[in-house]
Design a protein around this motif. Structure first.
Motif, PDB file in Angstrom:
ATOM      1  N   THR A 153       1.743  -5.573 -10.476  1.00 26.17           N
ATOM      2  CA  THR A 153       0.479  -4.997 -10.915  1.00 26.17           C
ATOM      3  C   THR A 153       0.205  -3.773 -10.047  1.00 26.17           C
ATOM      4  OG1 THR A 153      -0.430  -7.159 -11.510  1.00 26.17           O
ATOM      5  CG2 THR A 153      -2.001  -5.373 -11.192  1.00 26.17           C
ATOM      6  N   VAL A 154      -0.126  -2.665 -10.683  1.00 29.11           N
ATOM      7  CA  VAL A 154      -0.450  -1.448  -9.938  1.00 29.11           C
ATOM      8  C   VAL A 154      -1.955  -1.212 -10.007  1.00 29.11           C
ATOM      9  CG1 VAL A 154      -0.085   1.037  -9.725  1.00 29.11           C
ATOM     10  CG2 VAL A 154       1.814  -0.451 -10.413  1.00 29.11           C
ATOM     11  N   VAL A 155      -2.575  -1.037  -8.845  1.00 30.88           N
ATOM     12  CA  VAL A 155      -3.998  -0.731  -8.753  1.00 30.88           C
ATOM     13  C   VAL A 155      -4.135   0.697  -8.234  1.00 30.88           C
ATOM     14  CG1 VAL A 155      -6.185  -1.305  -7.632  1.00 30.88           C
ATOM     15  CG2 VAL A 155      -4.620  -3.141  -8.322  1.00 30.88           C
ATOM     16  N   GLU A 156      -4.689   1.561  -9.064  1.00 29.85           N
ATOM     17  CA  GLU A 156      -4.885   2.950  -8.632  1.00 29.85           C
ATOM     18  C   GLU A 156      -6.180   3.015  -7.831  1.00 29.85           C
ATOM     19  OE1 GLU A 156      -5.884   7.284 -10.560  1.00 29.85           O
ATOM     20  OE2 GLU A 156      -4.648   5.918 -11.757  1.00 29.85           O
ATOM     21  N   ALA A 157      -6.051   3.144  -6.530  1.00 29.42           N
ATOM     22  CA  ALA A 157      -7.223   3.098  -5.658  1.00 29.42           C
ATOM     23  C   ALA A 157      -6.866   3.612  -4.272  1.00 29.42           C
ATOM     24  CB  ALA A 157      -7.753   1.675  -5.551  1.00 29.42           C
ATOM     25  N   ILE A 173      -2.874   5.575  -4.466  1.00 30.37           N
ATOM     26  CA  ILE A 173      -3.982   6.516  -4.664  1.00 30.37           C
ATOM     27  C   ILE A 173      -3.604   7.673  -5.584  1.00 30.37           C
ATOM     28  CG2 ILE A 173      -3.418   7.971  -2.667  1.00 30.37           C
ATOM     29  CD1 ILE A 173      -6.436   8.146  -2.098  1.00 30.37           C
ATOM     30  N   ASP A 174      -2.313   7.979  -5.683  1.00 28.01           N
ATOM     31  CA  ASP A 174      -1.837   9.101  -6.488  1.00 28.01           C
ATOM     32  C   ASP A 174      -1.669   8.650  -7.944  1.00 28.01           C
ATOM     33  OD1 ASP A 174      -0.076  10.940  -7.843  1.00 28.01           O
ATOM     34  OD2 ASP A 174       0.496  11.753  -5.900  1.00 28.01           O
ATOM     35  N   PRO A 175      -2.434   9.212  -8.872  1.00 30.20           N
ATOM     36  CA  PRO A 175      -2.366   8.738 -10.263  1.00 30.20           C
ATOM     37  C   PRO A 175      -1.002   8.946 -10.915  1.00 30.20           C
ATOM     38  CG  PRO A 175      -3.713  10.730 -10.099  1.00 30.20           C
ATOM     39  CD  PRO A 175      -3.447  10.272  -8.703  1.00 30.20           C
ATOM     40  N   VAL A 176      -0.296   9.997 -10.535  1.00 36.00           N
ATOM     41  CA  VAL A 176       1.032  10.249 -11.098  1.00 36.00           C
ATOM     42  C   VAL A 176       2.009   9.171 -10.652  1.00 36.00           C
ATOM     43  CG1 VAL A 176       2.976  11.861 -11.163  1.00 36.00           C
ATOM     44  CG2 VAL A 176       0.637  12.731 -11.275  1.00 36.00           C
ATOM     45  N   ALA A 197      -6.674   2.730  -0.571  1.00 36.64           N
ATOM     46  CA  ALA A 197      -6.537   1.470   0.161  1.00 36.64           C
ATOM     47  C   ALA A 197      -7.607   1.300   1.237  1.00 36.64           C
ATOM     48  CB  ALA A 197      -5.157   1.377   0.793  1.00 36.64           C
ATOM     49  N   MET A 198      -8.227   2.399   1.679  1.00 35.91           N
ATOM     50  CA  MET A 198      -9.267   2.297   2.696  1.00 35.91           C
ATOM     51  C   MET A 198     -10.609   1.880   2.099  1.00 35.91           C
ATOM     52  SD  MET A 198      -8.736   4.617   5.893  1.00 35.91           S
ATOM     53  CE  MET A 198      -9.412   6.185   5.440  1.00 35.91           C
ATOM     54  N   ARG A 199     -10.682   1.899   0.757  1.00 40.96           N
ATOM     55  CA  ARG A 199     -11.947   1.544   0.105  1.00 40.96           C
ATOM     56  C   ARG A 199     -11.788   0.463  -0.960  1.00 40.96           C
ATOM     57  NH1 ARG A 199     -11.928   6.904   1.264  1.00 40.96           N
ATOM     58  NH2 ARG A 199     -13.749   7.746   2.346  1.00 40.96           N
ATOM     59  N   VAL A 200     -10.570   0.050  -1.235  1.00 44.25           N
ATOM     60  CA  VAL A 200     -10.348  -0.934  -2.288  1.00 44.25           C
ATOM     61  C   VAL A 200     -11.041  -2.251  -1.947  1.00 44.25           C
ATOM     62  CG1 VAL A 200      -8.180  -1.885  -1.354  1.00 44.25           C
ATOM     63  CG2 VAL A 200      -8.566  -1.863  -3.836  1.00 44.25           C
ATOM     64  N   VAL A 251       0.846  -1.186   0.000  1.00 46.77           N
ATOM     65  CA  VAL A 251       0.000   0.000   0.000  1.00 46.77           C
ATOM     66  C   VAL A 251       0.888   1.243   0.000  1.00 46.77           C
ATOM     67  CG1 VAL A 251      -1.670   1.345   1.341  1.00 46.77           C
ATOM     68  CG2 VAL A 251      -1.913  -1.140   1.169  1.00 46.77           C
ATOM     69  N   GLY A 252       0.588   2.175  -0.887  1.00 45.48           N
ATOM     70  CA  GLY A 252       1.351   3.405  -0.952  1.00 45.48           C
ATOM     71  C   GLY A 252       2.796   3.195  -1.363  1.00 45.48           C
ATOM     72  N   PRO A 253       3.044   2.583  -2.516  1.00 45.86           N
ATOM     73  CA  PRO A 253       4.421   2.305  -2.935  1.00 45.86           C
ATOM     74  C   PRO A 253       5.240   3.549  -3.242  1.00 45.86           C
ATOM     75  CG  PRO A 253       2.895   1.866  -4.729  1.00 45.86           C
ATOM     76  CD  PRO A 253       2.055   2.114  -3.504  1.00 45.86           C
TER      77      PRO A 253
END
Length: 293
Positions: free
Chosen positions: A113-117, A89-92, A119-122, A66-68
């Motif tokens: 694999t990167v999931v743009e989301a 969560i940050d798209p950039v 983490a508190m709601r994924v 989470v938050g790489p």
């Protein structure tokens, strides 16, 4: 371990990010770390190596990070697992991470694999494979809610090692009777056995935070009860809302009256004169079971 090792080598200076690399990447992306997102980027290769070592991953683990951020920990984790799913969560940052891995560890890029989301709601359906281990440098302001959400959402998650603010680490791993034992301690204990796994120096972050950090390790255990988790967690919240009160008083609003709270406590075999910080998760479960149909 599946696949060939990175051509640079998992622990080599060229594969991992150092202070100059972190600042260069941030400048390239126009990123200034923000307190709002709790962004403190790790720039010390020795620290990420230590985290991977303590995490004790198996070669078939599917790691959830989470938050790489810029990828410091990601690059250290990839050689030690089958797959890595990074939730950003940050798209950039989410867009840049695969490119960074592709440049610095090309032979391992397919594992990421990167999931743009958030983490508190994924939700579980966002993951290509079921994560088995959580390893992350968590934003300090949301660390506990993120861990609890992921444990609830992902039953496949068996182990975890998270870097959090030192005071939060103390609360997460505390046992009954400790001054810092409270809501996070009990709720995490519902899912897993947790322990403090070592301090982390402020100097390994950019920017340098004004708080100390620590690692917390946890291992999920078998369900402790079939009681409704919502009932249990609302009970725990009420028990610690007014720490100076005995349970008879603290739970009066939750139970409907002080008399009803006392009745429930006695039926559960818990002293109405005790305080929340004296009860282990099993005793909270007994109280919740008495209230459940």
């Amino acid at each position: 371990m599946t696949g060939a090792p990175s051509s640079a080598g998992p622990g080599s200076a060229s594969a991992l990010l150092g202070p100059a690399d972190v600042r260069r990447l941030a400048a390239e992306l126009g990123i200034r770390p923000t307190k709002k997102l709790g962004q403190n980027f790790v720039h010390d290769p020795n620290t990420v190596r230590k985290i991977v070592s303590v995490a004790d991953l198996a070669e078939d683990d599917v790691v959830l990070e989470v938050g790489p951020g810029l990828g410091s920990l990601t690059l250290a984790l990839l050689p030690s697992c089958r797959e890595l799913v990074a939730v950003e969560i940050d798209p950039v940052l989410a867009a840049k991470l695969p490119r960074t891995v592709g440049e610095r560890a090309p032979d391992l890029a397919r594992r990421l694999t990167v999931v743009e989301a958030d983490a508190m709601r994924v939700t579980a359906d966002r993951f290509p494979a079921e994560p088995t281990a959580l390893v992350a440098n968590l934003p300090y302001n949301v660390a506990v809610p993120v861990v609890l959400h992921l444990l609830a959402e992902l039953p496949s998650l068996r182990t975890g090692l998270v870097m959090v603010q030192a005071e939060v680490a103390d609360r997460m791993a505390a046992g009954p009777g400790s001054k810092v034992y409270g809501v996070p301690s009990v709720k995490l204990a519902w899912y897993a056995d947790a322990r403090r796994a070592g301090p982390v120096s402020r100097s390994v972050f950019w920017p340098v935070p004004n708080v100390d950090s620590a690692l917390v390790a946890f291992t999920r255990h078998e369900p402790l009860s079939t009681v409704d988790k919502k009932v249990l967690f609302s009970l725990v919240d009420a028990a610690f809302a007014q720490r100076r009160k005995t349970l008879r008083g603290a739970l009066s609003g939750w139970a409907g009256s002080a008399a009803e709270a006392e009745r429930l406590l006695v039926e559960a075999g818990v002293d109405p004169g005790a305080r929340g910080e004296q009860l282990a998760v099993g005793e909270f479960i007994r109280i919740a079971e008495v209230c459940s149909p």
